[in-house]
Design a protein around this motif. Structure first.
Motif, mmCIF file in Angstrom:
data_model
loop_
_atom_site.group_PDB
_atom_site.id
_atom_site.type_symbol
_atom_site.label_atom_id
_atom_site.label_comp_id
_atom_site.label_asym_id
_atom_site.label_seq_id
_atom_site.Cartn_x
_atom_site.Cartn_y
_atom_site.Cartn_z
ATOM 1 N N GLY A 17 0.823 -1.209 0.000
ATOM 2 C CA GLY A 17 0.000 0.000 0.000
ATOM 3 C C GLY A 17 0.853 1.252 0.000
ATOM 4 O O GLY A 17 0.575 2.222 -0.726
ATOM 5 N N SER A 18 1.917 1.220 0.784
ATOM 6 C CA SER A 18 2.838 2.357 0.848
ATOM 7 C C SER A 18 3.515 2.601 -0.497
ATOM 8 O O SER A 18 3.633 3.744 -0.946
ATOM 9 C CB SER A 18 3.885 2.087 1.939
ATOM 10 O OG SER A 18 4.833 3.108 1.999
ATOM 11 N N ALA A 19 3.945 1.538 -1.138
ATOM 12 C CA ALA A 19 4.591 1.668 -2.453
ATOM 13 C C ALA A 19 3.609 2.195 -3.495
ATOM 14 O O ALA A 19 3.970 3.037 -4.329
ATOM 15 C CB ALA A 19 5.168 0.324 -2.894
ATOM 16 N N ALA A 20 2.376 1.734 -3.446
ATOM 17 C CA ALA A 20 1.362 2.221 -4.384
ATOM 18 C C ALA A 20 1.074 3.700 -4.136
ATOM 19 O O ALA A 20 0.934 4.482 -5.083
ATOM 20 C CB ALA A 20 0.081 1.400 -4.262
ATOM 21 N N ALA A 21 1.002 4.086 -2.851
ATOM 22 C CA ALA A 21 0.773 5.492 -2.518
ATOM 23 C C ALA A 21 1.912 6.360 -3.050
ATOM 24 O O ALA A 21 1.675 7.416 -3.652
ATOM 25 C CB ALA A 21 0.638 5.659 -1.006
#
Length: 152
Positions: A17-21
């Protein structure tokens, strides 16, 4: 690292999720607003995944939860959550209409992502420095095995 080991089931989702954000945020920074729809989708679903999974992870941790909710790791995590939430809000409210909001939101998401990773790193370091995060769970497992053997 005890903090990483205990959270191993959910950390991949937090990091994904962090990488996508972050990728969505950077896409919004560098792409023209009218061409940034794919980036905005990452900038919406990534933070939602990161924030929700991070909360679930925190609620499921045992003793090692302490390192995530105290000290330097906690400070980084709180700042990460604020930046990520602000970036998400900006993306949802005006990210498709305003270049300025899109860039600000994208930068907030990228910074929040970096701080999320640093907070997990710091929690791991803190858990490795304190032997109670290794010794106490080991003793509990031994006690459970002994109790189970006595039942048999």
């Amino acid at each position: 690292m005890p903090a990483w080991n205990e959270a191993r089931g959910l950390l991949p989702f937090v990091f994904t999720g962090s990488a996508a954000a972050k990728s969505g945020g950077l896409g919004m920074v560098f792409a023209p607003v009218d061409e940034a729809t794919p980036a905005r989708l990452f900038a919406i679903y990534g933070p939602v995944t990161e924030l929700a999974t991070s909360r679930v992870m925190q609620s499921r941790l045992g003793l090692v939860r302490e390192v995530y909710v105290t000290g330097h790791a906690h400070q980084l995590r709180r700042l990460s959550e604020r930046l990520t939430a602000a970036g998400l809000a900006g993306t949802l409210l005006a990210g498709r209409r305003s270049r300025t909001v899109a860039v600000a939101s994208g930068l907030a998401l990228a910074a929040g992502s970096a701080l999320q990773r640093f907070s997990v790193f710091e929690a791991g370091v803190a858990s490795a420095k304190d032997p109670k995060y290794v010794v106490v769970p080991q003793r509990e497992r031994l006690d459970q095995r002994r109790a189970h053997q006595h039942e048999s």
